[in-house]
Design an enzyme around this catalytic site. Structure first.
Site, PDB file in Angstrom:
ATOM      1  N   ARG A  18       0.817  -1.226   0.000  1.00 56.11           N
ATOM      2  CA  ARG A  18       0.000   0.000   0.000  1.00 56.11           C
ATOM      3  C   ARG A  18       0.850   1.275   0.000  1.00 56.11           C
ATOM      4  O   ARG A  18       0.334   2.360  -0.261  1.00 56.11           O
ATOM      5  CB  ARG A  18      -0.975   0.000   1.180  1.00 56.11           C
ATOM      6  CG  ARG A  18      -2.182  -0.877   0.892  1.00 56.11           C
ATOM      7  CD  ARG A  18      -3.306  -0.572   1.846  1.00 56.11           C
ATOM      8  NE  ARG A  18      -3.099  -1.238   3.126  1.00 56.11           N
ATOM      9  CZ  ARG A  18      -3.571  -0.786   4.288  1.00 56.11           C
ATOM     10  NH1 ARG A  18      -4.243   0.343   4.337  1.00 56.11           N
ATOM     11  NH2 ARG A  18      -3.356  -1.449   5.394  1.00 56.11           N
ATOM     12  N   ASP A 105       6.411  -1.462  11.329  1.00 57.07           N
ATOM     13  CA  ASP A 105       5.587  -0.343  10.864  1.00 57.07           C
ATOM     14  C   ASP A 105       4.776   0.290  11.995  1.00 57.07           C
ATOM     15  O   ASP A 105       3.826   1.017  11.755  1.00 57.07           O
ATOM     16  CB  ASP A 105       4.681  -0.783   9.709  1.00 57.07           C
ATOM     17  CG  ASP A 105       3.766  -1.939  10.085  1.00 57.07           C
ATOM     18  OD1 ASP A 105       3.821  -2.396  11.249  1.00 57.07           O
ATOM     19  OD2 ASP A 105       2.993  -2.386   9.220  1.00 57.07           O
ATOM     20  N   GLU A 158      -9.155 -12.190  15.462  1.00 56.32           N
ATOM     21  CA  GLU A 158      -8.929 -11.305  14.318  1.00 56.32           C
ATOM     22  C   GLU A 158     -10.261 -10.772  13.810  1.00 56.32           C
ATOM     23  O   GLU A 158     -11.282 -11.479  13.842  1.00 56.32           O
ATOM     24  CB  GLU A 158      -8.189 -12.057  13.206  1.00 56.32           C
ATOM     25  CG  GLU A 158      -6.720 -12.288  13.516  1.00 56.32           C
ATOM     26  CD  GLU A 158      -6.000 -11.001  13.832  1.00 56.32           C
ATOM     27  OE1 GLU A 158      -5.821 -10.172  12.917  1.00 56.32           O
ATOM     28  OE2 GLU A 158      -5.637 -10.787  15.003  1.00 56.32           O
ATOM     29  N   TYR A 373      33.535  26.411  -6.194  1.00 56.45           N
ATOM     30  CA  TYR A 373      33.512  25.194  -7.011  1.00 56.45           C
ATOM     31  C   TYR A 373      33.850  25.550  -8.438  1.00 56.45           C
ATOM     32  O   TYR A 373      33.271  26.476  -9.017  1.00 56.45           O
ATOM     33  CB  TYR A 373      32.087  24.610  -6.920  1.00 56.45           C
ATOM     34  CG  TYR A 373      31.865  23.300  -7.616  1.00 56.45           C
ATOM     35  CD1 TYR A 373      32.689  22.207  -7.361  1.00 56.45           C
ATOM     36  CD2 TYR A 373      30.817  23.140  -8.515  1.00 56.45           C
ATOM     37  CE1 TYR A 373      32.468  20.995  -7.988  1.00 56.45           C
ATOM     38  CE2 TYR A 373      30.586  21.924  -9.144  1.00 56.45           C
ATOM     39  CZ  TYR A 373      31.420  20.849  -8.876  1.00 56.45           C
ATOM     40  OH  TYR A 373      31.205  19.655  -9.489  1.00 56.45           O
TER      41      TYR A 373
HETATM   42  C1  UD1 Z   1      -1.981  -7.712  13.037  1.00 57.32           C
HETATM   43  C2  UD1 Z   1      -2.651  -8.534  14.133  1.00 57.32           C
HETATM   44  C3  UD1 Z   1      -3.916  -7.806  14.614  1.00 57.32           C
HETATM   45  C4  UD1 Z   1      -3.555  -6.428  15.086  1.00 57.32           C
HETATM   46  C5  UD1 Z   1      -2.827  -5.655  14.004  1.00 57.32           C
HETATM   47  C6  UD1 Z   1      -2.298  -4.360  14.562  1.00 57.32           C
HETATM   48  C7  UD1 Z   1      -2.148 -10.866  13.616  1.00 57.32           C
HETATM   49  C8  UD1 Z   1      -2.655 -12.123  13.056  1.00 57.32           C
HETATM   50  N1  UD1 Z   1      -2.976  -9.834  13.619  1.00 57.32           N
HETATM   51  O1  UD1 Z   1      -2.885  -7.699  11.938  1.00 57.32           O
HETATM   52  O2  UD1 Z   1      -4.510  -8.531  15.669  1.00 57.32           O
HETATM   53  O3  UD1 Z   1      -4.711  -5.721  15.499  1.00 57.32           O
HETATM   54  O4  UD1 Z   1      -1.686  -6.408  13.510  1.00 57.32           O
HETATM   55  O5  UD1 Z   1      -1.754  -3.569  13.536  1.00 57.32           O
HETATM   56  O6  UD1 Z   1      -1.018 -10.824  14.078  1.00 57.32           O
HETATM   57  N2  UD1 Z   1       4.526  -9.739   9.032  1.00 57.32           N
HETATM   58  C9  UD1 Z   1       5.604 -10.556   8.801  1.00 57.32           C
HETATM   59  N3  UD1 Z   1       5.396 -11.758   8.216  1.00 57.32           N
HETATM   60  C10 UD1 Z   1       4.182 -12.201   7.838  1.00 57.32           C
HETATM   61  C11 UD1 Z   1       3.070 -11.348   8.084  1.00 57.32           C
HETATM   62  C12 UD1 Z   1       3.265 -10.138   8.676  1.00 57.32           C
HETATM   63  O7  UD1 Z   1       6.739 -10.192   9.133  1.00 57.32           O
HETATM   64  O8  UD1 Z   1       4.083 -13.311   7.322  1.00 57.32           O
HETATM   65  C13 UD1 Z   1       4.745  -8.437   9.686  1.00 57.32           C
HETATM   66  C14 UD1 Z   1       4.366  -7.246   8.832  1.00 57.32           C
HETATM   67  O9  UD1 Z   1       5.470  -6.787   8.080  1.00 57.32           O
HETATM   68  C15 UD1 Z   1       3.927  -6.228   9.866  1.00 57.32           C
HETATM   69  C16 UD1 Z   1       3.390  -7.076  11.017  1.00 57.32           C
HETATM   70  O10 UD1 Z   1       3.921  -8.371  10.826  1.00 57.32           O
HETATM   71  O11 UD1 Z   1       5.021  -5.494  10.378  1.00 57.32           O
HETATM   72  C17 UD1 Z   1       1.854  -7.122  11.010  1.00 57.32           C
HETATM   73  O12 UD1 Z   1       1.403  -7.766   9.853  1.00 57.32           O
HETATM   74  P1  UD1 Z   1       0.033  -7.360   9.161  1.00 57.32           P
HETATM   75  O13 UD1 Z   1      -0.175  -8.283   8.031  1.00 57.32           O
HETATM   76  O14 UD1 Z   1       0.022  -5.912   8.903  1.00 57.32           O
HETATM   77  O15 UD1 Z   1      -1.001  -7.729  10.323  1.00 57.32           O
HETATM   78  P2  UD1 Z   1      -2.480  -7.223  10.449  1.00 57.32           P
HETATM   79  O16 UD1 Z   1      -3.339  -7.993   9.520  1.00 57.32           O
HETATM   80  O17 UD1 Z   1      -2.528  -5.763  10.381  1.00 57.32           O
HETATM   81 CA    CA Z   2      -1.016  -4.004   9.651  1.00 53.57          CA
END
Ligand code: UD1
Ligand code: CA
Length: 449
Positions: A18, A105, A158, A373
């Site tokens: 995004r 992030d 979730e 320069y």
């Molecule tokens: C996650 C949480 C949710 C919370 C939200 C807060 C889970 C399942 N859900 O959801 O409960 O309210 O964050 O923002 O954890 N990442 C990895 N590897 C992966 C997937 C994600 O490193 O395979 C990292 C992403 O880069 C990011 C973080 O984990 O920094 C969160 O991942 P994201 O997919 O944004 O989670 P959300 O669906 O937002």
């Molecule tokens: Ca997120």
């Protein structure tokens, strides 16, 4: 204080699509500093024994940016937040201290909030998982924290998987957790991907811990600290939060901001007391302002030092290694780069001063340019104490003007000028009596014909 029993995992393997950027999401700057580095700076006050960043296939950018500040591990493919923590087993298996899981992030967390999370982790019932919760104005797609009547955490659901009743819960998951390293990987072995997203959710670790009779708890943070950044719009919103905090801190520290909302600071801006900053000023990284300085409107600074009692602006640009001495004056439309302006010197109007030393009390006239320069190399201009440089002078570097010397207006100086001498390179003035009147008469006569 060093925490040999603390490890931190920063999750940053998500694609960040995004942001629509070739730059890794966690390297986008806030207050002039990559998000990831905000986290690393905050962590430095906790001194964890291990810092591990989980990245996707695009690991080089992150590696280049963090150097030896953290270990990098690749998660490929990305099967969810739980899987992202699982891949650290090679590095952290056998570690039995506390493990903090952060998101790359979510960069605005304070050290105090993380300390608070760790304190709950060490409370009497020894919860295996402590989740940082918050109550957002809009629950959006956040995971919901299901707590019992005593406030103990029972599960995280979730948004995608939540029932309508569960979606009414206002306490949400920030994603940040403190875990008991001694049991963490065993608990993660219980994760399954039979959910709406088909991912291994880290959040399921709560219900798994409960099933094994382990306690889980919640620590609550303010919304502004846990805002996640997924788009340029959210980046701008986080920047606004960051700037609001900085402005507040500076005003509390004795800085007058006439129009706070129009002044932008960097993560590392340092400002002393009794400094007044007029509207529309931008501080890039690396700026230090000492006490009793006045910064007039519409200035842009980066990598500059402004010493006590100096006045800068309006409309001044100070670039890296500009060092403005005590009581010196930099006026409108003056650009200074890699130069030392000694105490009390004045550069009041329309000048470029680069690669220079301007002696104490020297006066640099309007429109003076240091020609530093030649298209290939940069060269030094040295102006002695108390020298006076007339307006519209070009100083062709390398060049030295002795202390107390005067350079006549409009000169092009290409060689050293001795102390206390007068140097002039302008053509002399020639005057022809009555020439202008005769010229006009002649032209009028022609027209009249
Ligand atoms: C996650 C949480 C949710 C919370 C939200 C807060 C889970 C399942 N859900 O959801 O409960 O309210 O964050 O923002 O954890 N990442 C990895 N590897 C992966 C997937 C994600 O490193 O395979 C990292 C992403 O880069 C990011 C973080 O984990 O920094 C969160 O991942 P994201 O997919 O944004 O989670 P959300 O669906 O937002
Ligand atoms: Ca997120």
């Amino acid at each position: 204080m060093s925490h040999s029993d603390l490890a931190v995992i920063i999750l940053a393997a998500g694609k960040g699509t995004r942001m629509k950027s070739s730059l890794h999401k966690v390297l986008h700057p806030l207050g002039g500093h990559p998000m990831l580095h905000h986290l690393l700076d905050t962590l430095s006050t906790l001194s964890p024994a291990r810092k591990i960043i989980v990245v996707g296939a695009d690991k080089e950018q992150v590696e280049d940016s963090v150097g030896d500040q953290a270990e990098i591990i690749v998660q490929d493919p990305q099967l969810g937040t739980g899987h992202a923590v699982q891949v650290t087993r090679d590095k952290l298996g056998g570690f039995s201290g506390d493990v903090l899981v952060l998101y790359g992030d979510v960069p605005l967390l304070s050290a105090a909030t993380l300390q608070g999370l760790l304190e709950v982790r060490h409370s009497s019932n020894n919860p295996a998982v402590v989740v940082l919760g918050f109550e957002p104005k809009d629950s959006k797609a956040y995971g919901r924290l299901v707590v019992d009547e005593s406030g103990a955490l029972m599960a995280i659901v979730e948004h995608k998987d939540a029932t309508p009743e569960q979606r009414e819960i206002t306490l949400c998951n920030s994603g940040i957790m403190a875990l008991d390293g001694a049991v963490m990987f065993d608990l993660l072995d219980g994760l399954r991907d039979d959910n709406a997203a088909g991912e291994f959710y880290l959040t399921d670790i709560v219900s798994i811990a409960r099933m094994q009779g382990l306690d889980c708890a919640v620590s609550v943070a303010g919304e502004t600290e846990v805002v996640g950044i997924n788009s340029r719009r959210e980046l701008a919103e986080a920047e606004a939060v960051f700037q609001a905090v900085k402005r507040q801190q500076f005003m509390e520290g004795g800085v007058t901001l006439i129009d706070p909302a129009s002044v932008y600071f960097s993560y590392d801006t340092e400002i002393g007391a009794d400094v007044t900053i007029e509207p529309n000023v931008f501080f890039g990284p690396g700026v230090v302002v000492e006490n009793n300085v006045t910064i007039k409107g519409f200035c842009h600074f980066e990598g500059a030092t402004i010493r006590s009692g100096a006045t800068v602006g309006p409309y001044a640009r100070l670039r890296p290694k500009a060092d403005i001495g005590a009581g010196a004056k930099i006026g409108n439309f003056v650009e200074v780069k890699k130069s030392v302006v000694e105490p009390g010197a004045k550069i009041s109007h329309l000048s470029y001063i680069g690669d220079s030393i301007i002696g104490a009390g020297a006066n640099i006239g309007a429109g003076t340019i240091t020609c530093n320069y030649d298209g290939f190399n940069k060269a030094l201009t040295e102006i002695g104490k108390g020298a006076f440089i007339g307006s519209n002078t070009a100083l062709v570097a390398p060049v030295k003007i002795g202390a107390g010397a005067i350079v006549g207006a409009g000169s092009v100086i290409t060689r050293e000028v001795s102390a206390d001498a007068l140097a002039l390179t302008r053509a002399g003035t020639r005057e022809i009596d009555g020439w202008a009147a005769a010229f006009r008469q002649k032209q009028e006569n022609k027209k009249g014909k």
